[in-house]
Design a protein around this motif. Structure first.
Motif, PDB file in Angstrom:
ATOM      1  N   PHE A  52       0.847  -1.188   0.000  1.00 45.29           N
ATOM      2  CA  PHE A  52       0.000   0.000   0.000  1.00 45.29           C
ATOM      3  C   PHE A  52       0.884   1.240   0.000  1.00 45.29           C
ATOM      4  O   PHE A  52       2.044   1.203   0.399  1.00 45.29           O
ATOM      5  CB  PHE A  52      -0.929   0.007   1.214  1.00 45.29           C
ATOM      6  CG  PHE A  52      -1.998  -1.059   1.156  1.00 45.29           C
ATOM      7  CD1 PHE A  52      -3.209  -0.811   0.533  1.00 45.29           C
ATOM      8  CD2 PHE A  52      -1.775  -2.310   1.703  1.00 45.29           C
ATOM      9  CE1 PHE A  52      -4.180  -1.787   0.462  1.00 45.29           C
ATOM     10  CE2 PHE A  52      -2.742  -3.298   1.639  1.00 45.29           C
ATOM     11  CZ  PHE A  52      -3.953  -3.029   1.020  1.00 45.29           C
ATOM     12  N   GLY A  53       0.303   2.356  -0.410  1.00 44.35           N
ATOM     13  CA  GLY A  53       1.077   3.579  -0.548  1.00 44.35           C
ATOM     14  C   GLY A  53       0.905   4.574   0.569  1.00 44.35           C
ATOM     15  O   GLY A  53       1.489   5.653   0.516  1.00 44.35           O
ATOM     16  N   SER A  54       0.096   4.250   1.598  1.00 43.76           N
ATOM     17  CA  SER A  54      -0.109   5.206   2.676  1.00 43.76           C
ATOM     18  C   SER A  54      -0.155   4.495   4.019  1.00 43.76           C
ATOM     19  O   SER A  54      -0.539   3.325   4.115  1.00 43.76           O
ATOM     20  CB  SER A  54      -1.406   5.993   2.470  1.00 43.76           C
ATOM     21  OG  SER A  54      -2.536   5.174   2.720  1.00 43.76           O
ATOM     22  N   LEU A  55       0.209   5.228   5.058  1.00 40.96           N
ATOM     23  CA  LEU A  55       0.155   4.684   6.414  1.00 40.96           C
ATOM     24  C   LEU A  55      -1.264   4.311   6.809  1.00 40.96           C
ATOM     25  O   LEU A  55      -1.501   3.271   7.419  1.00 40.96           O
ATOM     26  CB  LEU A  55       0.707   5.717   7.399  1.00 40.96           C
ATOM     27  CG  LEU A  55       2.222   5.853   7.484  1.00 40.96           C
ATOM     28  CD1 LEU A  55       2.590   7.105   8.258  1.00 40.96           C
ATOM     29  CD2 LEU A  55       2.829   4.625   8.135  1.00 40.96           C
ATOM     30  N   GLU A  56      -2.219   5.171   6.506  1.00 38.88           N
ATOM     31  CA  GLU A  56      -3.592   4.918   6.920  1.00 38.88           C
ATOM     32  C   GLU A  56      -4.135   3.646   6.279  1.00 38.88           C
ATOM     33  O   GLU A  56      -4.852   2.874   6.920  1.00 38.88           O
ATOM     34  CB  GLU A  56      -4.488   6.105   6.553  1.00 38.88           C
ATOM     35  CG  GLU A  56      -5.931   5.964   7.021  1.00 38.88           C
ATOM     36  CD  GLU A  56      -6.063   5.647   8.504  1.00 38.88           C
ATOM     37  OE1 GLU A  56      -6.949   4.843   8.865  1.00 38.88           O
ATOM     38  OE2 GLU A  56      -5.280   6.187   9.302  1.00 38.88           O
ATOM     39  N   ALA A  57      -3.791   3.398   5.020  1.00 42.85           N
ATOM     40  CA  ALA A  57      -4.250   2.169   4.357  1.00 42.85           C
ATOM     41  C   ALA A  57      -3.655   0.938   5.037  1.00 42.85           C
ATOM     42  O   ALA A  57      -4.348  -0.071   5.235  1.00 42.85           O
ATOM     43  CB  ALA A  57      -3.870   2.203   2.878  1.00 42.85           C
ATOM     44  N   ILE A  58      -2.376   1.013   5.398  1.00 40.10           N
ATOM     45  CA  ILE A  58      -1.724  -0.113   6.066  1.00 40.10           C
ATOM     46  C   ILE A  58      -2.371  -0.370   7.419  1.00 40.10           C
ATOM     47  O   ILE A  58      -2.715  -1.512   7.764  1.00 40.10           O
ATOM     48  CB  ILE A  58      -0.215   0.159   6.215  1.00 40.10           C
ATOM     49  CG1 ILE A  58       0.466   0.112   4.842  1.00 40.10           C
ATOM     50  CG2 ILE A  58       0.437  -0.850   7.159  1.00 40.10           C
ATOM     51  CD1 ILE A  58       1.934   0.501   4.872  1.00 40.10           C
ATOM     52  N   ILE A  59      -2.567   0.678   8.216  1.00 37.17           N
ATOM     53  CA  ILE A  59      -3.149   0.521   9.544  1.00 37.17           C
ATOM     54  C   ILE A  59      -4.588   0.011   9.446  1.00 37.17           C
ATOM     55  O   ILE A  59      -5.014  -0.841  10.242  1.00 37.17           O
ATOM     56  CB  ILE A  59      -3.077   1.849  10.315  1.00 37.17           C
ATOM     57  CG1 ILE A  59      -1.617   2.172  10.644  1.00 37.17           C
ATOM     58  CG2 ILE A  59      -3.897   1.793  11.603  1.00 37.17           C
ATOM     59  CD1 ILE A  59      -1.407   3.541  11.270  1.00 37.17           C
ATOM     60  N   SER A  60      -5.339   0.466   8.469  1.00 36.84           N
ATOM     61  CA  SER A  60      -6.724   0.012   8.306  1.00 36.84           C
ATOM     62  C   SER A  60      -6.785  -1.473   7.986  1.00 36.84           C
ATOM     63  O   SER A  60      -7.634  -2.206   8.524  1.00 36.84           O
ATOM     64  CB  SER A  60      -7.418   0.817   7.200  1.00 36.84           C
ATOM     65  OG  SER A  60      -7.556   2.169   7.575  1.00 36.84           O
ATOM     66  N   CYS A  61      -5.895  -1.943   7.119  1.00 37.77           N
ATOM     67  CA  CYS A  61      -5.873  -3.369   6.774  1.00 37.77           C
ATOM     68  C   CYS A  61      -5.463  -4.225   7.972  1.00 37.77           C
ATOM     69  O   CYS A  61      -6.031  -5.296   8.197  1.00 37.77           O
ATOM     70  CB  CYS A  61      -4.927  -3.609   5.605  1.00 37.77           C
ATOM     71  SG  CYS A  61      -5.573  -3.056   4.023  1.00 37.77           S
ATOM     72  N   VAL A  62      -4.489  -3.749   8.739  1.00 36.14           N
ATOM     73  CA  VAL A  62      -4.077  -4.483   9.926  1.00 36.14           C
ATOM     74  C   VAL A  62      -5.221  -4.522  10.933  1.00 36.14           C
ATOM     75  O   VAL A  62      -5.507  -5.560  11.539  1.00 36.14           O
ATOM     76  CB  VAL A  62      -2.817  -3.836  10.550  1.00 36.14           C
ATOM     77  CG1 VAL A  62      -2.523  -4.461  11.911  1.00 36.14           C
ATOM     78  CG2 VAL A  62      -1.623  -4.014   9.624  1.00 36.14           C
ATOM     79  N   SER A  63      -5.889  -3.391  11.117  1.00 35.28           N
ATOM     80  CA  SER A  63      -7.013  -3.326  12.043  1.00 35.28           C
ATOM     81  C   SER A  63      -8.119  -4.308  11.663  1.00 35.28           C
ATOM     82  O   SER A  63      -8.774  -4.896  12.532  1.00 35.28           O
ATOM     83  CB  SER A  63      -7.576  -1.901  12.072  1.00 35.28           C
ATOM     84  OG  SER A  63      -8.718  -1.821  12.888  1.00 35.28           O
ATOM     85  N   ALA A  64      -8.305  -4.519  10.367  1.00 39.43           N
ATOM     86  CA  ALA A  64      -9.342  -5.436   9.891  1.00 39.43           C
ATOM     87  C   ALA A  64      -8.928  -6.898   9.985  1.00 39.43           C
ATOM     88  O   ALA A  64      -9.713  -7.790   9.650  1.00 39.43           O
ATOM     89  CB  ALA A  64      -9.697  -5.096   8.452  1.00 39.43           C
ATOM     90  N   GLY A  65      -7.683  -7.159  10.435  1.00 34.83           N
ATOM     91  CA  GLY A  65      -7.228  -8.532  10.599  1.00 34.83           C
ATOM     92  C   GLY A  65      -6.696  -9.172   9.346  1.00 34.83           C
ATOM     93  O   GLY A  65      -6.535 -10.395   9.286  1.00 34.83           O
TER      94      GLY A  65
END
Length: 301
Positions: A216-229
């Motif tokens: 992914f190209g952004s921090l928020e996208a990475i954190i959102s995917c991790v948060s979703a498991g």
């Protein structure tokens, strides 16, 4: 040999197109084509392969590219040095990791802009690999990258030290459970990111088998995917605090030998250090100890 011809050559090589280079240089394609042909005639070699999609640089062209970058940068440094008196002014083009920009640089850049309004400061984000390449090839005057770095052309100094943590969903309970997950997915920036390389090494040392990483190209996208498991990632502790405080993720501390990384500022040894660069580095050093990372409680294991 006309230096302006070399500038045109570099632009065409970078864009892979005579037309796009002409647009950047505010000229017409016929002029670019003629100047490239004249340069090729003078050097006695072909610098580009012509094809339907544009042009690609030949081996001869690729060999002279670093020299062209250094020459054009040296000439720019001559002009800057001749006029570099009084208060810092002019342009300053730097690079930084996205995490460093978000975590460390925001207040520093704000203070620098207020203190030195005559400096036109631009900051480009990228991976450590890309930033190093841009500094080495004189596209950036300096950059914040993750260490360690070994290159004979670069001067480096440590400006920050980050603590890295493994970031997972709230449902994930600890490092010991990684091996039980079949084809564990890692959520990372594109290839060339030093945190990605460290995560791969960490998991390999633990004997964890991973699937193809999701980029992914952004921090928020990475954190959102991790948060979703969807998977796990490795990031500086301070950068994930808002998501951790909001209950979106869990963080897991690592052994000290794996959990700390130096953020370095690198620049070319032979580059001119302008008054703007000097002022920026002085401010960075003075603020380094004033920008502590937020403290996070250890994650439950």
């Amino acid at each position: 040999m006309d230096v302006s011809d070399l500038v045109i050559f570099e632009a065409v090589s970078r864009h892979g197109s005579m037309n796009r280079a002409a647009a950047e240089l505010n000229t017409v394609q016929s002029n670019v084509t003629a100047r490239i042909r004249a340069l090729e005639d003078e050097l006695g070699v072909s610098l580009f392969h012509r094809h339907a999609r544009g042009v690609s640089t030949t081996p001869s062209g690729r060999r002279i590219l670093p020299l062209v970058a250094r020459l054009t940068k040296l000439l720019a440094d001559v002009r800057t040095a001749a006029r570099d008196d009084g208060a810092p002014h002019g342009s300053l083009h730097l690079g930084s990791l996205e995490t460093t920009t978000a975590l460390r640089l925001s207040p520093l850049l704000t203070q620098f802009a207020r203190t030195y309004p005559e400096v036109r400061l631009a900051v480009t984000t990228g991976t450590t690999r890309k930033l190093l390449d841009d500094v080495i090839n004189c596209r950036l005057e300096g950059a914040f990258v993750a260490g360690p770095v070994t290159h004979p052309d670069l001067h480096q100094e440590t400006v920050f030290t980050e603590e890295l943590v493994l970031v997972t969903s709230r449902q994930f309970r600890g490092l010991d459970g990684l091996k039980a997950i079949a084809d564990l997915k890692t959520i990372v920036f594109q290839a060339g990111c030093s945190y990605r390389q460290r995560l791969d090494s960490l998991l390999a040392d633990m004997g964890v088998i991973t699937a193809k990483p999701l980029e992914f190209g952004s921090l928020e996208a990475i954190i959102s995917c991790v948060s979703a498991g969807i998977g796990v990632t490795l990031l500086p502790k301070g950068i994930v605090e808002p998501a951790w405080q909001a209950g979106r993720i869990a963080v897991h501390e690592l052994p000290s030998n794996a959990g700390h990384v130096a953020t370095l500022f690198v620049r070319r040894h032979d580059g001119f250090v302008s008054s703007a660069m000097t002022a920026f580095l002085q401010l960075t050093r003075s603020r380094a100890n004033e920008l502590p990372l937020a403290s996070l409680e250890p994650a439950a294991v």
